[in-house]
Write a protein that holds these residues in place. Sequence first.
Motif: not given
Length: 259
Positions: A50-65, A91-97
Amino acid sequence: MLTFVGLGLYDDRSVTVAGRDAIRDADRVFAEFYTSRLVGTDLETLESTLDTTIEVRDRAGIEQDPEPILSAAADRNVVFCTAGDTMVSTTHADLRLRAENRGIETRIVHGTTAQTAAGSLTGLQNYRFGKATTLPFEDAHGGDGVPDSVVATIEDNRDRDLHTLVYLDIKVDDPHWDDSDDTYMTADAAASLLSEPFPDTLGVVVARAGSPDPLVAADTLEDLATRTFGDPLHLLVVPGSLHPLERDALTAFAGAPIE
């Protein structure tokens, strides 16, 4: 702008052209791999393709922070990637909201879903699937056997002649690519668990959907529990009553016994 991109089902080639373009045009790319995985690739290969750098987040990094993602998207072009299709997880719907509430524009680039792939590979008709459920590892829900909620979902669907897609648990707290042997629940283990509340019941295994060598197998849950189905990811379908075309498809494509 925050763009949600579904990466598809299997490897670095599963993403759509639209998803690939969105990723390559992004200023920053985030991802999570705890709700599902691209088991046919690894992070390094995915970034190279994909010619990019991907910053991988864990569950806490998405849902809590989620602040690093939201802050970046406030004034830059940011992509958030998931395996499969995005928005399947709450989890993804919450981030979009959260983004919308902060005035951040969002859009979605879809990927292939496990449910549509299961219908396509098995020949079970998509509109006859009811509510899906997830079968957890026994030590994940603090009990023995199958949780009552899973049994109730399958029973309710069968009462209405609907099929049940059973997602199988993944043991992961933080995203990583060094997997132990029991990271993924296998279809034979799932069939063994489900055969107790559902004896003499037809089950359909789908393994490696989206890969070059997917496998589909149909038999009683007891018989499926004695077989092995190779590399992950696995799914299990517990069908309701079958339309004649569905019967023919399971016989032809999944080796279902005629009876």
